[in-house]
Design a protein around this motif. Structure first.
Motif, PDB file in Angstrom:
ATOM      1  N   GLU A  62     -24.098  38.624 -10.871  1.00 50.95           N
ATOM      2  CA  GLU A  62     -23.361  37.469 -10.361  1.00 50.95           C
ATOM      3  C   GLU A  62     -24.218  36.216 -10.422  1.00 50.95           C
ATOM      4  O   GLU A  62     -23.759  35.147 -10.851  1.00 50.95           O
ATOM      5  CB  GLU A  62     -22.905  37.729  -8.934  1.00 50.95           C
ATOM      6  N   ASN A  63     -25.475  36.323 -10.022  1.00 53.77           N
ATOM      7  CA  ASN A  63     -26.373  35.168 -10.072  1.00 53.77           C
ATOM      8  C   ASN A  63     -26.648  34.714 -11.499  1.00 53.77           C
ATOM      9  O   ASN A  63     -26.757  33.520 -11.772  1.00 53.77           O
ATOM     10  CB  ASN A  63     -27.677  35.471  -9.328  1.00 53.77           C
ATOM     11  N   LEU A  64     -26.738  35.667 -12.429  1.00 55.05           N
ATOM     12  CA  LEU A  64     -26.908  35.297 -13.839  1.00 55.05           C
ATOM     13  C   LEU A  64     -25.680  34.565 -14.366  1.00 55.05           C
ATOM     14  O   LEU A  64     -25.796  33.575 -15.097  1.00 55.05           O
ATOM     15  CB  LEU A  64     -27.176  36.535 -14.694  1.00 55.05           C
ATOM     16  N   VAL A  65     -24.498  35.029 -13.986  1.00 53.44           N
ATOM     17  CA  VAL A  65     -23.266  34.371 -14.422  1.00 53.44           C
ATOM     18  C   VAL A  65     -23.208  32.956 -13.855  1.00 53.44           C
ATOM     19  O   VAL A  65     -22.853  32.005 -14.564  1.00 53.44           O
ATOM     20  CB  VAL A  65     -22.016  35.200 -14.015  1.00 53.44           C
ATOM     21  N   VAL A  66     -23.572  32.787 -12.590  1.00 55.94           N
ATOM     22  CA  VAL A  66     -23.601  31.447 -11.986  1.00 55.94           C
ATOM     23  C   VAL A  66     -24.563  30.552 -12.766  1.00 55.94           C
ATOM     24  O   VAL A  66     -24.236  29.400 -13.093  1.00 55.94           O
ATOM     25  CB  VAL A  66     -23.986  31.515 -10.493  1.00 55.94           C
ATOM     26  N   ALA A  67     -25.747  31.066 -13.076  1.00 54.25           N
ATOM     27  CA  ALA A  67     -26.736  30.275 -13.821  1.00 54.25           C
ATOM     28  C   ALA A  67     -26.209  29.896 -15.201  1.00 54.25           C
ATOM     29  O   ALA A  67     -26.352  28.749 -15.643  1.00 54.25           O
ATOM     30  CB  ALA A  67     -28.048  31.048 -13.944  1.00 54.25           C
ATOM     31  N   LEU A  68     -25.594  30.837 -15.890  1.00 58.44           N
ATOM     32  CA  LEU A  68     -25.065  30.543 -17.223  1.00 58.44           C
ATOM     33  C   LEU A  68     -23.897  29.567 -17.154  1.00 58.44           C
ATOM     34  O   LEU A  68     -23.791  28.658 -17.990  1.00 58.44           O
ATOM     35  CB  LEU A  68     -24.642  31.839 -17.923  1.00 58.44           C
ATOM     36  N   LEU A 116     -24.627  24.117  -8.633  1.00 59.40           N
ATOM     37  CA  LEU A 116     -25.958  24.335  -9.218  1.00 59.40           C
ATOM     38  C   LEU A 116     -26.237  23.306 -10.309  1.00 59.40           C
ATOM     39  O   LEU A 116     -27.357  22.829 -10.457  1.00 59.40           O
ATOM     40  CB  LEU A 116     -26.057  25.764  -9.778  1.00 59.40           C
ATOM     41  N   ARG A 117     -25.227  22.963 -11.050  1.00 62.09           N
ATOM     42  CA  ARG A 117     -25.353  21.960 -12.109  1.00 62.09           C
ATOM     43  C   ARG A 117     -25.809  20.624 -11.540  1.00 62.09           C
ATOM     44  O   ARG A 117     -26.574  19.898 -12.175  1.00 62.09           O
ATOM     45  CB  ARG A 117     -23.997  21.792 -12.805  1.00 62.09           C
ATOM     46  N   GLY A 123     -31.447  21.029 -13.312  1.00 64.75           N
ATOM     47  CA  GLY A 123     -30.620  20.385 -14.346  1.00 64.75           C
ATOM     48  C   GLY A 123     -31.132  20.666 -15.746  1.00 64.75           C
ATOM     49  O   GLY A 123     -32.205  21.219 -15.939  1.00 64.75           O
ATOM     50  N   LYS A 124     -30.365  20.220 -16.699  1.00 60.38           N
ATOM     51  CA  LYS A 124     -30.672  20.484 -18.116  1.00 60.38           C
ATOM     52  C   LYS A 124     -31.904  19.782 -18.597  1.00 60.38           C
ATOM     53  O   LYS A 124     -32.334  18.774 -18.282  1.00 60.38           O
ATOM     54  CB  LYS A 124     -29.489  20.071 -18.981  1.00 60.38           C
TER      55      LYS A 124
END
Length: 124
Positions: A62-68, A116-117, A123-124
């Motif tokens: 779930e945390n990986l999906v949020v990050a992606l 998170l973005r 950020g990017k």
């Protein structure tokens, strides 16, 4: 049409014959015999340790999906929201609490990704 001898099955194992399967499925492939038709109907319960490991893995995924998703475009996030609406119960269908919960959880994940973005250090 049962290929597994009765004495070779685990005790309490129930199978569905191909005739029962063909009559119970309403799909274009109803004539096919399902490869899982002879699978045990009751899965082996998980031990508490296995449940905990599964829980940890789900949290990690779930945390990986949020990050992606935090790097996704607005259009991709809209697509994820649309998918959550798509899995909601259809008109005339009985709503299932787990389906409703899953759709709400998908929206929550998209919203977490959006927050998170906005985090400057991530950020990017």
């Amino acid at each position: 049409m049962d290929s597994i001898p009765q004495d070779a099955r685990p005790q309490g194992h129930q199978t569905q014959s191909s005739d029962q399967f063909e009559n119970s499925v309403e799909s274009p492939a109803a004539g096919f015999v399902n490869a899982f038709a002879e699978a045990p109907r009751c899965p082996i319960p998980l031990t508490p340790i296995e449940q905990e490991q599964l829980h940890v893995r789900v949290i990690a995924l779930e945390n990986l999906v949020v990050a992606l998703l935090s790097t996704a475009t607005d259009e991709q996030l809209d697509c994820a929201r649309d998918l959550a609406a798509y899995i909601a119960p259809r008109t005339g269908a009985t709503s299932h609490p787990l389906t409703l919960h899953a759709a709400a959880e998908m929206l929550s994940i998209v919203n977490r990704a959006k927050r998170l973005r906005a985090t400057p250090q991530l950020g990017k």
